[in-house]
Structures are given as C-alpha cells and as structure tokens.
Design a protein around this motif. Structure first.
Motif, PDB file in Angstrom:
ATOM      1  N   HIS A 175       0.809  -1.221   0.000  1.00 51.42           N
ATOM      2  CA  HIS A 175       0.000   0.000   0.000  1.00 51.42           C
ATOM      3  C   HIS A 175       0.847   1.278   0.000  1.00 51.42           C
ATOM      4  CE1 HIS A 175      -3.301  -2.653   0.442  1.00 51.42           C
ATOM      5  NE2 HIS A 175      -2.891  -3.105   1.625  1.00 51.42           N
ATOM      6  N   VAL A 176       2.160   1.109  -0.084  1.00 52.07           N
ATOM      7  CA  VAL A 176       3.053   2.276  -0.050  1.00 52.07           C
ATOM      8  C   VAL A 176       3.141   2.896  -1.442  1.00 52.07           C
ATOM      9  CG1 VAL A 176       5.460   3.031   0.266  1.00 52.07           C
ATOM     10  CG2 VAL A 176       4.438   1.379   1.859  1.00 52.07           C
ATOM     11  N   LYS A 177       2.876   4.203  -1.522  1.00 49.76           N
ATOM     12  CA  LYS A 177       2.974   4.903  -2.810  1.00 49.76           C
ATOM     13  C   LYS A 177       4.411   5.373  -3.031  1.00 49.76           C
ATOM     14  CE  LYS A 177       0.639   8.528  -5.268  1.00 49.76           C
ATOM     15  NZ  LYS A 177       0.039   9.811  -4.992  1.00 49.76           N
ATOM     16  N   LYS A 178       4.974   5.996  -2.007  1.00 54.65           N
ATOM     17  CA  LYS A 178       6.373   6.418  -2.109  1.00 54.65           C
ATOM     18  C   LYS A 178       6.934   6.665  -0.706  1.00 54.65           C
ATOM     19  CE  LYS A 178       5.484  11.381  -2.641  1.00 54.65           C
ATOM     20  NZ  LYS A 178       5.608  12.573  -3.435  1.00 54.65           N
ATOM     21  N   ILE A 179       8.250   6.700  -0.617  1.00 54.63           N
ATOM     22  CA  ILE A 179       8.873   7.108   0.642  1.00 54.63           C
ATOM     23  C   ILE A 179       9.663   8.389   0.387  1.00 54.63           C
ATOM     24  CG2 ILE A 179       8.980   4.795   1.673  1.00 54.63           C
ATOM     25  CD1 ILE A 179      11.860   4.574   0.827  1.00 54.63           C
ATOM     26  N   VAL A 180       9.744   9.221   1.402  1.00 52.38           N
ATOM     27  CA  VAL A 180      10.467  10.487   1.274  1.00 52.38           C
ATOM     28  C   VAL A 180      11.532  10.544   2.359  1.00 52.38           C
ATOM     29  CG1 VAL A 180      10.287  13.001   1.293  1.00 52.38           C
ATOM     30  CG2 VAL A 180       8.404  11.627   0.355  1.00 52.38           C
ATOM     31  N   LEU A 181      12.799  10.594   1.921  1.00 53.88           N
ATOM     32  CA  LEU A 181      13.917  10.695   2.861  1.00 53.88           C
ATOM     33  C   LEU A 181      14.152  12.165   3.152  1.00 53.88           C
ATOM     34  CD1 LEU A 181      16.470   8.391   0.969  1.00 53.88           C
ATOM     35  CD2 LEU A 181      15.047   7.737   2.918  1.00 53.88           C
ATOM     36  N   PRO A 240      11.519   0.748  -6.295  1.00 49.31           N
ATOM     37  CA  PRO A 240      12.245   1.322  -7.430  1.00 49.31           C
ATOM     38  C   PRO A 240      12.571   2.789  -7.150  1.00 49.31           C
ATOM     39  CG  PRO A 240       9.923   1.062  -7.965  1.00 49.31           C
ATOM     40  CD  PRO A 240      10.115   0.442  -6.610  1.00 49.31           C
ATOM     41  N   PRO A 241      13.638   3.327  -7.783  1.00 50.34           N
ATOM     42  CA  PRO A 241      14.013   4.723  -7.542  1.00 50.34           C
ATOM     43  C   PRO A 241      12.851   5.700  -7.737  1.00 50.34           C
ATOM     44  CG  PRO A 241      15.744   3.623  -8.772  1.00 50.34           C
ATOM     45  CD  PRO A 241      14.614   2.636  -8.657  1.00 50.34           C
ATOM     46  N   GLU A 242      11.909   5.401  -8.639  1.00 53.58           N
ATOM     47  CA  GLU A 242      10.787   6.339  -8.868  1.00 53.58           C
ATOM     48  C   GLU A 242       9.922   6.497  -7.625  1.00 53.58           C
ATOM     49  OE1 GLU A 242      12.277   3.945 -11.140  1.00 53.58           O
ATOM     50  OE2 GLU A 242      10.253   3.099 -11.324  1.00 53.58           O
ATOM     51  N   GLN A 243       9.976   5.550  -6.722  1.00 52.82           N
ATOM     52  CA  GLN A 243       9.139   5.650  -5.511  1.00 52.82           C
ATOM     53  C   GLN A 243       9.909   6.190  -4.299  1.00 52.82           C
ATOM     54  OE1 GLN A 243       7.240   1.565  -6.302  1.00 52.82           O
ATOM     55  NE2 GLN A 243       5.900   2.459  -4.760  1.00 52.82           N
ATOM     56  N   ILE A 244      11.095   6.754  -4.573  1.00 55.22           N
ATOM     57  CA  ILE A 244      11.889   7.314  -3.473  1.00 55.22           C
ATOM     58  C   ILE A 244      12.179   8.786  -3.780  1.00 55.22           C
ATOM     59  CG2 ILE A 244      13.998   7.053  -2.080  1.00 55.22           C
ATOM     60  CD1 ILE A 244      14.213   4.183  -3.206  1.00 55.22           C
ATOM     61  N   GLU A 245      11.926   9.644  -2.812  1.00 57.16           N
ATOM     62  CA  GLU A 245      12.206  11.080  -2.994  1.00 57.16           C
ATOM     63  C   GLU A 245      13.060  11.603  -1.855  1.00 57.16           C
ATOM     64  OE1 GLU A 245       8.053  12.252  -5.215  1.00 57.16           O
ATOM     65  OE2 GLU A 245       8.636  13.448  -3.468  1.00 57.16           O
ATOM     66  N   HIS A 255      12.130  12.586  10.531  1.00 49.82           N
ATOM     67  CA  HIS A 255      13.262  11.790  10.030  1.00 49.82           C
ATOM     68  C   HIS A 255      12.970  11.086   8.717  1.00 49.82           C
ATOM     69  CE1 HIS A 255      15.611  13.105  13.274  1.00 49.82           C
ATOM     70  NE2 HIS A 255      14.659  12.783  14.121  1.00 49.82           N
ATOM     71  N   SER A 256      11.732  11.014   8.301  1.00 51.15           N
ATOM     72  CA  SER A 256      11.319  10.585   6.958  1.00 51.15           C
ATOM     73  C   SER A 256       9.813  10.375   6.931  1.00 51.15           C
ATOM     74  CB  SER A 256      12.034   9.309   6.488  1.00 51.15           C
ATOM     75  OG  SER A 256      13.313   9.658   5.972  1.00 51.15           O
ATOM     76  N   PHE A 305      10.527  22.772   4.924  1.00 51.10           N
ATOM     77  CA  PHE A 305      10.887  21.786   3.906  1.00 51.10           C
ATOM     78  C   PHE A 305      11.139  22.503   2.584  1.00 51.10           C
ATOM     79  CE2 PHE A 305       8.032  19.828   6.975  1.00 51.10           C
ATOM     80  CZ  PHE A 305       8.774  18.728   7.376  1.00 51.10           C
ATOM     81  N   ARG A 306      12.080  21.962   1.802  1.00 52.96           N
ATOM     82  CA  ARG A 306      12.250  22.469   0.427  1.00 52.96           C
ATOM     83  C   ARG A 306      12.871  21.375  -0.443  1.00 52.96           C
ATOM     84  NH1 ARG A 306      17.678  26.355   0.883  1.00 52.96           N
ATOM     85  NH2 ARG A 306      17.499  26.496   3.123  1.00 52.96           N
ATOM     86  N   LYS A 307      12.750  21.574  -1.752  1.00 52.94           N
ATOM     87  CA  LYS A 307      13.292  20.560  -2.675  1.00 52.94           C
ATOM     88  C   LYS A 307      14.810  20.674  -2.751  1.00 52.94           C
ATOM     89  CE  LYS A 307       9.533  19.758  -5.969  1.00 52.94           C
ATOM     90  NZ  LYS A 307       9.016  18.630  -5.266  1.00 52.94           N
TER      91      LYS A 307
END
Ligand code: NAD
Ligand code: MG
Length: 395
Positions: A175-181, A240-245, A255-256, A305-307
């Motif tokens: 059910h995970v869409k993406k993870i954000v570090l 996959p890398p596409e699901q990691i930001e 912390h994430s 937060f910022r990109k």
C-alpha cells in the motif's frame, strides 16, 4: 526478558559510543564483544567499564602494546586482533544482536558475517548495503537474519511501516505509494556556490544538527550521504528509484515519511539523537526508555521543507544515478567517494572536486551485474585504484 548478548562493531566511533550509552542505561543487554581500528585508548576504557568477553583491535600493528595494557586493566576481556576476528565476533553463537557501526567498506565483511549467521543486525554501516545491495538482502532472507536499519531516515520509515516479526524482510509495502527521505542539507545548504572551492575539512565536519564521524560529516556536506541513503533505501525496502524522494528539512525533526495509496502520510519525529533509532533497533518490537531530550514541538514552532538542488549537490545526483544503473554502479560510486573524501580530509583535494572524481570514475569503470562478493570486491578495488590515480594526476 533474558539478557541479550550484543556485539558492537566500531565501538569507538560516534554510533559506537551512542550504542554504549543505550546499553549503559538498560539491564537487558550485555556486551559479548566490542571492536576498534586504532583508538586503543578508548577501547581500553570501554573494556574497563563494560567488561566485554572479547575486544578486537583491527589494526594489527598496535596489538602488542594494547595487549600489555589490557593485561593490566580491571577487566577479564580477551583480545583478538585483525579483521578476520571481526567476522568471528559478528557470527559467534552466543550473540543475539550485532550493531554494524564500522565506517565504510571496511565494515562489509563483518556485516555480511552477521547476516549469514542469522543474527539481528542493527545496520548503521550504510556503505556495506550500498556496495552489496541485492546480495546482502538475499543473504538476510535466506538466513532469517533480522535486519533493522539504524540510519535515522530508514529507521523512521521502518517505524512507519506495519509491524512485522522479521525485521525488514517481513515488512509489507503493497500500500506504499512512495517514501520520502528527509535531509538536513548539511552546513553548506545556503553557501554561495563560489565558496565551494575553498571549503576546509573543519568547516565540512561541523554539521549544524548531528555530531558524527568525519567521513559521514563530509558526506553530509556534499549530500553524498543522501545519495548513499537513496541507494540504501532502494535495497532495504525493495522500492524502485521512482518511488523514493528526497526532501530538505534543515531542522532534522521529521526523520522521513511514508506516503500510502489512500493519501495518508506517516512520519516519525524526534530530536536529532542517534540513541533513539539505536534503542528502537535494540528493543524492537518493544520500546525502551532513553535519556534523550523530549521533543517539544511548541518550542520548535515551525517545520521547514524544500526541494533539493541537484546542481548545488552533484553527489546527490550521482547517488540517484547509481541507484538507477544498478549492478556494481553503487560499489564504484562508494569506493570513489571514500577515496575522494579521505583525500579531501588530508587536504589533497578540494571540496568541489570530490564529485568530479566520482563522476569520472563512474564513467570509466564499466558497470556489471553485482552477482558475487568477489565481483563487488574486485570492482571496489579497481575504483579505489583509479580514484587514487586521478587524484595524483589531475588534481
Ligand atoms: P566514526 O568514524 O565515528 O567511527 C567509525 C568506527 O569504525 C570506529 O569505531 C573505528 O574504529 C571503526 N573503523 C574505522 N576503520 C576501520 C577498519 N578499517 N577496520 C575496522 N574498524 C574500523 O563513524 P560513525 O559516524 O560512527 O559512523 C559509523 C557508520 O554509521 C557509518 O557507516 C555511517 O555512515 C553510519 N551512520 C552514522 C551516523 C552518525 O550519526 N554518526 C548516522 C547514520 C549512519
Ligand atoms: Mg541518515
């Protein structure tokens, strides 16, 4: 609960000392073994305080002098010498938990020894996973080792996933869409770009939020640390890398994040203190008390937060590219980075040249399938040699 026996690889480092502090404040853990490379003075002090069964000094040239001191010390600790002994303390039958807190590729063999012998492995040594990725995770799956990430971001994600009885290998991601570090951005987040050429080791090692060893402090300043963590997350969580930001969060309170398919976002928050993820890994799936400062969000007030800016931080881009390439690309990246950072710390390379060395080494050494430890170690060696040659010749 019976007292758990712990082997602490890299006890004299920043994570090592934080781990000892967690153990000092609990009666549930006892030290089977500790290890250091060359800081014999601190190792001796630790033997006297914790009386581990074994102490390993990896640097053989210091062994004789240390043996004499240990014989006089107030402890019953037995000395073992050399890097082979690290594998032994990581896989000894009586050990329940292994903390992998050696820095760099030097920690690969002992981390793998712990994984192969089915231990609970608290993994701080991210370079081991970056180098050996799939092989490492496959070994854990087949031995039943319970891998728990200690890197604060990966530990946060681990905490935000449904509970499992089997460390990382039991976690559910459907059910995970993406993870954000999250990333603090290090000391040079807003430094004018022209000043990057004159950065000194002392400036690079002065992190605004975390107190860490010198190598990871430089990695944080270049943001290679986040590049390595991107690769680490890709292997640990099999995403996959596409699901990691990556998201810059200078305060290092969140912390994430884990984003779920229904729009829910879970985060783990705490003051920046490595004793928290360490305690979580030790007590998992229970929790334990720590002596850390409680988080006061009213005092924090706002979270920012910022990109990330990939032009300012080319090392982060290189880490993401290595994750996309797969195979031995990340072992090449890691080796070149270790050599370049060491040269920078010895003032033989400029800060801004670290990424140039890594990029050149990555373009010159062909990437292949990371099918065996022998291939990975051979690639690591070639990348190190080429990095040293380039630094001598071109920089
Ligand atoms: P450190 O430099 O403070 O300590 C490194 C430890 O490794 C020392 O005990 C040293 O004796 C040992 N060591 C070094 N070279 C060795 C060798 N050749 N053989 C055997 N032992 C050797 O580093 P640290 O900051 O504690 O980081 C340790 C690991 O944890 C790194 O992989 C780092 O990326 C990771 N990590 C650290 C932090 C942190 O807050 N410090 C946070 C997340 C992840
Ligand atoms: Mg981290």
């Amino acid at each position: 609960m019976s007292v758990k026996q712990v082997t602490l690889l890299g006890s004299t480092g920043s994570i090592g000392e934080s781990t000892l502090d967690v153990i000092r404040n609990s009666s549930d853990y006892s030290l089977h073994a500790i290890s250091a490379y060359s800081n014999a003075e601190l190792l001796l002090k630790q033997c006297e305080e914790f009386n581990p069964t074994v102490a390993v000094l990896a640097n053989e040239s210091l062994a004789d002098a240390f043996a004499e001191q240990l014989a006089q010390a107030k402890c019953d600790t037995k000395l073992e010498v050399g890097s082979q002994a690290l594998d032994e303390i990581a896989s000894a039958d009586q050990v329940d938990i292994v903390m992998a807190a050696i820095v760099g590729a030097a920690g690969l063999a002992s981390s793998l020894a712990a994984v192969n012998s089915g231990k609970r492995l608290l993994l701080a040594n991210k370079e081991a996973l970056v180098m050996s990725g799939d092989l490492f995770m496959e070994s854990a799956a087949s031995s039943g080792a319970q891998v728990i990430p200690i890197d604060s971001e990966h530990n946060a994600i681990f905490q935000c996933l449904p509970t499992s009885n089997n460390g990382i290998n039991g976690k559910q991601f459907e059910h995970v869409k993406k993870i954000v570090l999250t990333a603090s951005g290090g000391p040079f987040l807003d430094l004018p770009l022209n000043d990057f050429t004159s950065v000194t080791p002392a400036q690079a090692c002065k992190h605004p939020k975390w107190e860490m060893g010198r190598k990871i402090s430089v990695d944080s300043a270049t943001m290679m640390n986040k590049g390595l963590e991107f690769i680490e997350a890709h292997h640990l969580f099999r995403l996959p890398p596409e699901q990691i930001e990556v998201l810059i969060h200078p305060q290092s309170i969140v912390h994430s994040f884990v984003h779920y398919r229904d729009g829910s976002v879970l985060a783990q928050m705490a003051n920046p203190d490595m004793r928290i993820p360490i305690a979580y890994g030790m007590a998992y799936p229970q929790r334990m008390d720590t002596t850390t400062k409680p988080l006061d969000l009213a005092e924090v007030g706002e979270l920012h937060f910022r990109k990330p800016d990939l032009e300012r931080f080319p090392c982060l881009r290189l880490g993401m590219e290595a994750a996309n390439q797969g195979g031995t690309a990340s072992a090449i990246l890691n080796a070149a980075n270790e050599i370049a950072v060491a040269a920078f710390l010895e003032e033989k390379l400029r800060f801004s040249e670290i990424s140039l060395i890594i990029e050149e080494v990555m373009s010159k050494i062909p990437c292949e399938a990371a099918a065996s430890l022998a291939i990975i170690q051979d690639t690591d060696k070639r990348a190190r040699n080429l990095s040293k040659e380039l630094i001598l010749k071109e920089f």
